[in-house]
Design a protein around this motif. Structure first.
Motif, mmCIF file in Angstrom:
data_model
loop_
_atom_site.group_PDB
_atom_site.id
_atom_site.type_symbol
_atom_site.label_atom_id
_atom_site.label_comp_id
_atom_site.label_asym_id
_atom_site.label_seq_id
_atom_site.Cartn_x
_atom_site.Cartn_y
_atom_site.Cartn_z
ATOM 1 N N ILE A 1 0.840 -1.199 0.000
ATOM 2 C CA ILE A 1 0.000 0.000 0.000
ATOM 3 C C ILE A 1 0.875 1.249 0.000
ATOM 4 C CG2 ILE A 1 -1.606 1.368 1.396
ATOM 5 C CD1 ILE A 1 -2.874 -1.285 2.312
ATOM 6 N N LEU A 2 1.872 1.272 0.868
ATOM 7 C CA LEU A 2 2.744 2.441 0.965
ATOM 8 C C LEU A 2 3.544 2.634 -0.319
ATOM 9 C CD1 LEU A 2 3.978 2.063 4.651
ATOM 10 C CD2 LEU A 2 2.256 3.647 3.772
ATOM 11 N N ASP A 3 3.930 1.544 -0.958
ATOM 12 C CA ASP A 3 4.633 1.655 -2.237
ATOM 13 C C ASP A 3 3.713 2.231 -3.304
ATOM 14 O OD1 ASP A 3 6.971 0.942 -4.043
ATOM 15 O OD2 ASP A 3 5.357 -0.200 -4.994
ATOM 16 N N LEU A 4 2.460 1.777 -3.321
ATOM 17 C CA LEU A 4 1.486 2.315 -4.280
ATOM 18 C C LEU A 4 1.253 3.799 -4.038
ATOM 19 C CD1 LEU A 4 -0.657 1.878 -6.519
ATOM 20 C CD2 LEU A 4 -2.272 1.246 -4.703
ATOM 21 N N VAL A 5 1.136 4.191 -2.769
ATOM 22 C CA VAL A 5 0.944 5.606 -2.428
ATOM 23 C C VAL A 5 2.135 6.433 -2.890
ATOM 24 C CG1 VAL A 5 0.821 7.212 -0.489
ATOM 25 C CG2 VAL A 5 -0.639 5.182 -0.517
ATOM 26 N N ALA A 6 3.341 5.929 -2.696
ATOM 27 C CA ALA A 6 4.537 6.653 -3.108
ATOM 28 C C ALA A 6 4.575 6.850 -4.625
ATOM 29 C CB ALA A 6 5.788 5.909 -2.649
ATOM 30 N N ARG A 7 4.050 5.881 -5.363
ATOM 31 C CA ARG A 7 4.064 5.955 -6.818
ATOM 32 C C ARG A 7 2.959 6.846 -7.378
ATOM 33 N NH1 ARG A 7 4.013 0.218 -9.481
ATOM 34 N NH2 ARG A 7 4.354 1.532 -11.322
ATOM 35 N N THR A 8 1.840 6.965 -6.674
ATOM 36 C CA THR A 8 0.676 7.648 -7.240
ATOM 37 C C THR A 8 0.319 8.958 -6.552
ATOM 38 O OG1 THR A 8 -0.794 6.311 -5.836
ATOM 39 C CG2 THR A 8 -0.309 5.468 -8.053
ATOM 40 N N GLN A 9 0.809 9.187 -5.325
ATOM 41 C CA GLN A 9 0.583 10.438 -4.594
ATOM 42 C C GLN A 9 -0.901 10.821 -4.497
ATOM 43 O OE1 GLN A 9 3.191 12.214 -3.106
ATOM 44 N NE2 GLN A 9 4.376 10.408 -3.694
ATOM 45 N N PRO A 10 -1.756 9.954 -3.909
ATOM 46 C CA PRO A 10 -3.181 10.291 -3.805
ATOM 47 C C PRO A 10 -3.503 11.293 -2.704
ATOM 48 C CG PRO A 10 -2.770 8.220 -2.716
ATOM 49 C CD PRO A 10 -1.456 8.637 -3.345
ATOM 50 N N GLY A 11 -2.533 11.610 -1.860
ATOM 51 C CA GLY A 11 -2.771 12.493 -0.727
ATOM 52 C C GLY A 11 -2.141 11.906 0.523
ATOM 53 N N PRO A 12 -2.363 12.538 1.676
ATOM 54 C CA PRO A 12 -1.700 12.089 2.903
ATOM 55 C C PRO A 12 -2.013 10.628 3.224
ATOM 56 C CG PRO A 12 -2.775 14.209 3.230
ATOM 57 C CD PRO A 12 -3.232 13.696 1.908
ATOM 58 N N PHE A 13 -0.987 9.850 3.469
ATOM 59 C CA PHE A 13 -1.163 8.448 3.838
ATOM 60 C C PHE A 13 0.052 8.024 4.648
ATOM 61 C CE2 PHE A 13 -1.878 3.970 3.676
ATOM 62 C CZ PHE A 13 -3.233 3.809 3.401
ATOM 63 N N TRP A 14 -0.206 7.384 5.804
ATOM 64 C CA TRP A 14 0.845 7.041 6.742
ATOM 65 C C TRP A 14 0.797 5.553 7.057
ATOM 66 C CZ3 TRP A 14 3.953 11.049 6.965
ATOM 67 C CH2 TRP A 14 3.407 12.318 6.704
ATOM 68 N N PRO A 15 1.793 5.018 7.766
ATOM 69 C CA PRO A 15 1.835 3.572 8.007
ATOM 70 C C PRO A 15 0.588 2.994 8.669
ATOM 71 C CG PRO A 15 3.976 4.523 8.472
ATOM 72 C CD PRO A 15 3.053 5.679 8.195
ATOM 73 N N ARG A 16 -0.123 3.807 9.486
ATOM 74 C CA ARG A 16 -1.310 3.287 10.183
ATOM 75 C C ARG A 16 -2.618 3.872 9.643
ATOM 76 N NH1 ARG A 16 -0.683 3.983 16.444
ATOM 77 N NH2 ARG A 16 -2.674 2.853 16.337
ATOM 78 N N THR A 17 -2.566 4.554 8.524
ATOM 79 C CA THR A 17 -3.790 5.134 7.960
ATOM 80 C C THR A 17 -4.835 4.060 7.672
ATOM 81 O OG1 THR A 17 -2.594 7.012 7.011
ATOM 82 C CG2 THR A 17 -4.714 6.476 6.030
ATOM 83 N N ARG A 18 -4.406 2.877 7.334
ATOM 84 C CA ARG A 18 -5.347 1.790 7.032
ATOM 85 C C ARG A 18 -6.288 1.494 8.198
ATOM 86 N NH1 ARG A 18 -6.505 -3.282 7.657
ATOM 87 N NH2 ARG A 18 -4.982 -3.420 9.339
ATOM 88 N N GLU A 19 -5.894 1.866 9.427
ATOM 89 C CA GLU A 19 -6.732 1.614 10.595
ATOM 90 C C GLU A 19 -7.982 2.497 10.630
ATOM 91 O OE1 GLU A 19 -4.498 1.624 14.265
ATOM 92 O OE2 GLU A 19 -2.722 0.814 13.266
ATOM 93 N N LEU A 20 -8.052 3.499 9.759
ATOM 94 C CA LEU A 20 -9.212 4.387 9.747
ATOM 95 C C LEU A 20 -10.466 3.696 9.214
ATOM 96 C CD1 LEU A 20 -7.518 7.655 8.443
ATOM 97 C CD2 LEU A 20 -8.243 7.163 10.788
ATOM 98 N N GLY A 21 -10.305 2.647 8.435
ATOM 99 C CA GLY A 21 -11.470 1.956 7.867
ATOM 100 C C GLY A 21 -11.039 0.862 6.919
ATOM 101 N N THR A 22 -11.958 0.425 6.081
ATOM 102 C CA THR A 22 -11.695 -0.639 5.116
ATOM 103 C C THR A 22 -10.961 -0.084 3.892
ATOM 104 O OG1 THR A 22 -13.662 -1.870 5.784
ATOM 105 C CG2 THR A 22 -12.780 -2.336 3.596
ATOM 106 N N TYR A 23 -9.958 -0.821 3.446
ATOM 107 C CA TYR A 23 -9.257 -0.471 2.209
ATOM 108 C C TYR A 23 -9.366 -1.639 1.233
ATOM 109 C CZ TYR A 23 -7.576 3.933 3.890
ATOM 110 O OH TYR A 23 -7.543 5.226 4.333
ATOM 111 N N LEU A 24 -9.721 -1.314 0.001
ATOM 112 C CA LEU A 24 -9.891 -2.293 -1.057
ATOM 113 C C LEU A 24 -8.863 -2.046 -2.147
ATOM 114 C CD1 LEU A 24 -13.794 -2.189 -1.443
ATOM 115 C CD2 LEU A 24 -12.430 -3.703 0.026
ATOM 116 N N GLY A 25 -8.467 -3.102 -2.839
ATOM 117 C CA GLY A 25 -7.487 -2.963 -3.899
ATOM 118 C C GLY A 25 -7.803 -3.835 -5.092
ATOM 119 N N VAL A 26 -7.065 -3.606 -6.162
ATOM 120 C CA VAL A 26 -7.123 -4.439 -7.363
ATOM 121 C C VAL A 26 -5.710 -4.917 -7.642
ATOM 122 C CG1 VAL A 26 -7.580 -4.505 -9.841
ATOM 123 C CG2 VAL A 26 -9.106 -3.216 -8.334
#
Length: 240
Positions: free
Chosen positions: A121-146
């Motif tokens: 997830i963090l690698d994807l965020v680094a590549r795409t820059q969707p906005g603020p995202f931190w190591p524990r951001t996933r704890e805010l709710g459900t995250y889905l991927g493809v």
């Protein structure tokens, strides 16, 4: 089925999240609040802050720290240095159309992301820059991927949770996988999940990101209002 929910809580989405569903992820001093480190940088004061509230926030964050005020219209007193200003809009799903395909429907290619997926997830965020995202951001709710050939190529998830609402955020796709409908499937899947538990989805988008705005409009989201995202640096000297 979507229940009737109070739209006014969306005027203070960070504060209402921290005092509600995300209270277990909050740090507080007085009426000032922020998220735990590595979860999010967003912070909030009361909707009618006085000097004491800003002093509480400065104490909470520490001297010379970043105060991410998100969409709060409140402006801190002198001594707080501006870091950024970004115009955007808040969009809501009005609940008058189909919420999209459930994420477990065959053929969607959508999977739920867990703790073991955080490095990807963090690698994807680094590549795409969707906005603020931190190591524990996933704890805010459900995250889905493809995934494609085993690699994570697109993602979206749940972020702010003011009562009755869930924000969809971190919508991103690697450049080589764009144009394949991944973002639409992910947002549709999250919308279906949120609606199924009786809440309503909302999201934020930068005003300049017309491509994303057009996508959300096609998926049925409507603009509720314009917002301004702001960040500041707290004063260098803590209060005495």
């Amino acid at each position: 089925m979507v229940t009737n929910v109070d739209e006014s809580v969306l005027d203070d989405p960070v504060g209402r999240s921290l005092s509600g569903p995300h209270a277990h992820l909050a740090r507080r001093v007085g009426r000032a609040a922020t998220y735990l480190a590595d979860v999010a940088t967003f912070c909030a004061v009361s909707t009618d802050p006085g000097d004491g509230d800003w002093a509480d926030l400065a104490e909470l964050l520490g001297p010379g720290a970043f105060a991410d005020m998100f969409s709060s219209p409140a402006v801190p007193p002198p001594g707080w240095e501006p870091v950024f200003t970004l115009e955007g809009r808040q969009m809501i799903w009005p609940g008058d159309g189909p919420p999209g395909a459930p994420d477990d429907e065959p053929g969607t290619g959508v999977v739920e992301l867990g703790q073991d997926d955080v490095p990807e997830i963090l690698d994807l965020v680094a590549r795409t820059q969707p906005g603020p995202f931190w190591p524990r951001t996933r704890e805010l709710g459900t995250y889905l991927g493809v995934r494609a050939d085993g690699a994570l190529v697109a993602m979206a998830g749940e972020r702010l949770r003011p009562p009755g609402w869930t924000e969809i955020s971190a919508v991103c796709t690697v450049p080589e996988a764009r144009g394949r409908g991944h973002a639409a499937r992910l947002v549709g899947a999250l919308t279906a999940r949120i609606v199924a538990r009786g809440e309503r989805p909302f999201l934020h988008v930068a005003e300049a990101n017309t491509t994303a705005t057009a996508l959300y409009e096609r998926l049925g989201f409507k603009t509720r209002g314009q917002v301004t995202f702001r960040g500041f640096t707290t004063p260098d000297r803590p209060r005495s």
